[in-house]
Scaffold this active site. Structure first.
Site, PDB file in Angstrom:
ATOM      1  N   THR A  76       0.850  -1.190   0.000  1.00 34.67           N
ATOM      2  CA  THR A  76       0.000   0.000   0.000  1.00 34.67           C
ATOM      3  C   THR A  76       0.886   1.240   0.000  1.00 34.67           C
ATOM      4  O   THR A  76       1.953   1.262   0.616  1.00 34.67           O
ATOM      5  CB  THR A  76      -1.030  -0.007   1.148  1.00 34.67           C
ATOM      6  OG1 THR A  76      -1.879   1.132   0.995  1.00 34.67           O
ATOM      7  CG2 THR A  76      -0.380   0.013   2.523  1.00 34.67           C
ATOM      8  N   GLU A  77       0.417   2.277  -0.724  1.00 37.47           N
ATOM      9  CA  GLU A  77       1.272   3.436  -1.016  1.00 37.47           C
ATOM     10  C   GLU A  77       1.730   4.176   0.221  1.00 37.47           C
ATOM     11  O   GLU A  77       2.767   4.830   0.211  1.00 37.47           O
ATOM     12  CB  GLU A  77       0.513   4.454  -1.900  1.00 37.47           C
ATOM     13  CG  GLU A  77       0.041   3.950  -3.221  1.00 37.47           C
ATOM     14  CD  GLU A  77      -1.395   3.479  -3.133  1.00 37.47           C
ATOM     15  OE1 GLU A  77      -1.639   2.440  -2.478  1.00 37.47           O
ATOM     16  OE2 GLU A  77      -2.275   4.119  -3.728  1.00 37.47           O
ATOM     17  N   ASN A  78       0.931   4.138   1.289  1.00 38.97           N
ATOM     18  CA  ASN A  78       1.295   4.930   2.462  1.00 38.97           C
ATOM     19  C   ASN A  78       2.390   4.289   3.293  1.00 38.97           C
ATOM     20  O   ASN A  78       2.731   4.796   4.354  1.00 38.97           O
ATOM     21  CB  ASN A  78       0.063   5.243   3.324  1.00 38.97           C
ATOM     22  CG  ASN A  78      -0.663   4.006   3.786  1.00 38.97           C
ATOM     23  OD1 ASN A  78      -0.760   3.026   3.054  1.00 38.97           O
ATOM     24  ND2 ASN A  78      -1.160   4.025   5.004  1.00 38.97           N
TER      25      ASN A  78
END
Lengths: 230, 223
Positions: B46-48
Site C-alpha cells: 500500500t502506497e502509504n
C-alpha cells in the site's frame, strides 16, 4: 561531551512561524499527522500560509482546522478525496491547490532535504501533470524536471524521541514525516514519548536529531489521534 | 452489491498468481483480497508505506497508526514491513510491483486510463494513481462496463484527463474480461449468461472476438 537539549514548549516553537511561511506537515490520514502542533498553529494565527501535506485530513480534523480558520492561501498536496471542505475551498478559488503525483511529492521533498536542486522522472508525461514543466532528455527518453521542495517550517509527529531530537516512528505513521523532517529551515517535532539522552537506542533512530530544531512531548493525545469511527 | 460485480471481483482475484507483489487500488480492487485463500502466498503493498497487508479490522480492533492508502484499518502479517513514502514509491517506480488493480472512469482501446478527474465535477487529486498506472509491471482495471447513465466506459479514446497512456493490459467488468491488444479490445471471457453481442453493444469501440469458443466466468471460491 553531551548532546544539546532541544526540548521545548509547543507554543514557543510554533511562535516562530510567520505570516506567508511555507509549512510542511507530516501525516497520511490520521497516522503521523501532528494534530497538537496544528492546533497550536491555529491558536498562533499566522496566515497566508503555504501548506505542503499529502492530504487535507477530513472535515474538522488535522489541517482542516487551518483551512477553517482561513490561514491557508496555498496547498501543495496529492489528494483531497476525504475532505469535501477542502475541495469546496479549491473549487471556489479560496485556496490555490497544486496537485503532485504522490511519489513525486515525496521525491521533491527528499531532494529538498538532501540539498539537491531537482529530480528527473517520466511520471506524468503525456498527462496534464506535465504541463508547464521543463523537459530534458536522459538516455534518449524525455524526463520532467521536478524541482526540490523546502519549507520554512516542518511540523512532525513522532512516536518516540530523545531530547536531542532523534526521532522514531511507528507503523504507517511514518509516511512523509522522515522526509519533511529533513527539508525545512526549522523542524518542530511533537512526540508521544520524550526520552532522556540514550533512551532511544542509536539503531532505533529513524530521523537523526541533527535535522530537528525543537522537540516537545505531548501531554495527552486529543480525540483526533484516535481511530476514526466511520 | 450486484452479484455481477461480486463475480467480477472473484474473477479478478484469479489474476493474482503465487509470489506476486500486488497493489490493490481504492474501491472495488480492495475487495479482491476477500477472494484469495487465506494462506495464498502474495505480498500486498500500500502506497502509504507498508508491505504485507493483513486482513481489514473493524474500528474496535484497529491500531490508530495502521491504515492502508484508502484509510481502512488493516493488520500486519508475519513478515510485514513499514517504510516512508519515498521508499514506497521507489518500489512502484522501479518495477517491484508485479500487478496493480485500479478503478477507471474510462479506458481507451489503446490502453489509456482516465481515473482521477472529471473536470467541473470531481477533482480530488491524483494521489498515487499515476505512478501505479505507469510503472506496475501489469495494470488491470476493475470497473462496471458502463457508467450510471449506461454510457460505455470502454471507448475508442478517452475524453477525460488521463492518468497514464497505454498502461492497461486487461479489464474486468460486470459483463466480461477484455484484453487491450495492439489491435484494440479483444473479448476474452463473458460473465455467465451474457452474450458476446451484448458485450459489444455496451462497448464504445470495436470489440474483437477470439477464434475459439468464448469461456464464461463464474465465482470460484477457494481455487
Amino acid at each position: 561531551m553531551r548532546l544539546p537539549d532541544k526540548s521545548c514548549k509547543i507554543a514557543s516553537a510554533i511562535a516562530k512561524i510567520k505570516p506567508g511561511d511555507r509549512v510542511m506537515i507530516g501525516g497520511f490520514g490520521v497516522p503521523g499527522t501532528p494534530m497538537t502542533l496544528i492546533q497550536a498553529l491555529v491558536d498562533h494565527g499566522a496566515d497566508n500560509l503555504t501548506i505542503i501535506k499529502n492530504d487535507a485530513n477530513e472535515p474538522g480534523m488535522g489541517i482542516d482546522h487551518l483551512l477553517q480558520s482561513g490561514q491557508v492561501s496555498r496547498l501543495i498536496t496529492t489528494h483531497l478525496g476525504l475532505n469535501t471542505h477542502a475541495i469546496s475551498l479549491m473549487n471556489t478559488g479560496q485556496i490555490e491547490v497544486e496537485f503532485n503525483a504522490q511519489g513525486i511529492l515525496a521525491e521533491r521533498i527528499r531532494a529538498g532535504g538532501a540539498g539537491i536542486g531537482a529530480v528527473l522522472s517520466d511520471i506524468g508525461i503525456g498527462t496534464e501533470l506535465a504541463v508547464g514543466k521543463q523537459v530534458v532528455e536522459i538516455a534518449g527518453k524525455p524526463h520532467l524536471v521536478e524541482t526540490a521542495l523546502r519549507a520554512d517550517v516542518a511540523l512532525i509527529h513522532a512516536d518516540r524521541a530523545d531530547i536531542f531530537g532523534n526521532l522514531a516512528y511507528v507503523a504507517t505513521a511514518q509516511n512523509f514525516n522522515p522526509l519533511m523532517a529533513m527539508a525545512a529551515d526549522c523542524v518542530i517535532a511533537e512526540t508521544e514519548t520524550l526520552l532522556p539522552l540514550g533512551g532511544l537506542a542509536a539503531n532505533a533512530v529513524h530521523t537523526a536529531g541533527v535535522f530537528v530544531d525543537h522537540v516537545a512531548e505531548l501531554a495527552e493525545l486529543s480525540k483526533e489521534y484516535a481511530v476514526v469511527q466511520r | 452489491m450486484s452479484s455481477a460485480k461480486e463475480r467480477m471481483i472473484a474473477r479478478a482475484a484469479r489474476e493474482i498468481t503465487p509470489g506476486m507483489v500486488v497493489n490493490l487500488g481504492i474501491g472495488l480492487p480492495t475487495q479482491v483480497v476477500n477472494h484469495l485463500p487465506r494462506d495464498f502466498p502474495v505480498c500486498l503493498h500500500t502506497e502509504n508505506g507498508m508491505t504485507g497487508i493483513g486482513p481489514t479490522l473493524t474500528p474496535d480492533q484497529a491500531d490508530r497508526n495502521l491504515i492502508d492508502a484508502g484509510g481502512s484499518y488493516v493488520s500486519t502479517v508475519p513478515g510485514s514491513a513499514f517504510f516512508d513514502s519515498a521508499t514506497s514509491f521507489a518500489m512502484v517506480r522501479s518495477g517491484r510491483l508485479d500487478l496493480t488493480m485500479l478503478g477507471a472512469f474510462e479506458v481507451s482501446a489503446s490502453g489509456d486510463l482516465a481515473n482521477w478527474k472529471i473536470p467541473g465535477k470531481f477533482s480530488p487529486g491524483v494521489g498515487g494513481g499515476v505512478e501505479l498506472a505507469q510503472k506496475a509491471r501489469r495494470v488491470v482495471v476493475l470497473t462496471t462496463h458502463t457508467d450510471r447513465a449506461g454510457n460505455p466506459k470502454l471507448k475508442e479514446t478517452c475524453s477525460l484527463p488521463l492518468t497514464a497512456r497505454a498502461c492497461v493490459a486487461r479489464i474486468f467488468t460486470d459483463m466480461a474480461v477484455i484484453d487491450v491488444t495492439p489491435r484494440g479490445f479483444v473479448l476474452v471471457e463473458t460473465l455467465g449468461g451474457i452474450s458476446a453481442a451484448e458485450v459489444a453493444e455496451a462497448t464504445g469501440a470495436p470489440l474483437l472476438l477470439p477464434d475459439t469458443d468464448l469461456p464464461e466466468f463464474e465465482a470460484r471460491h477457494g481455487r
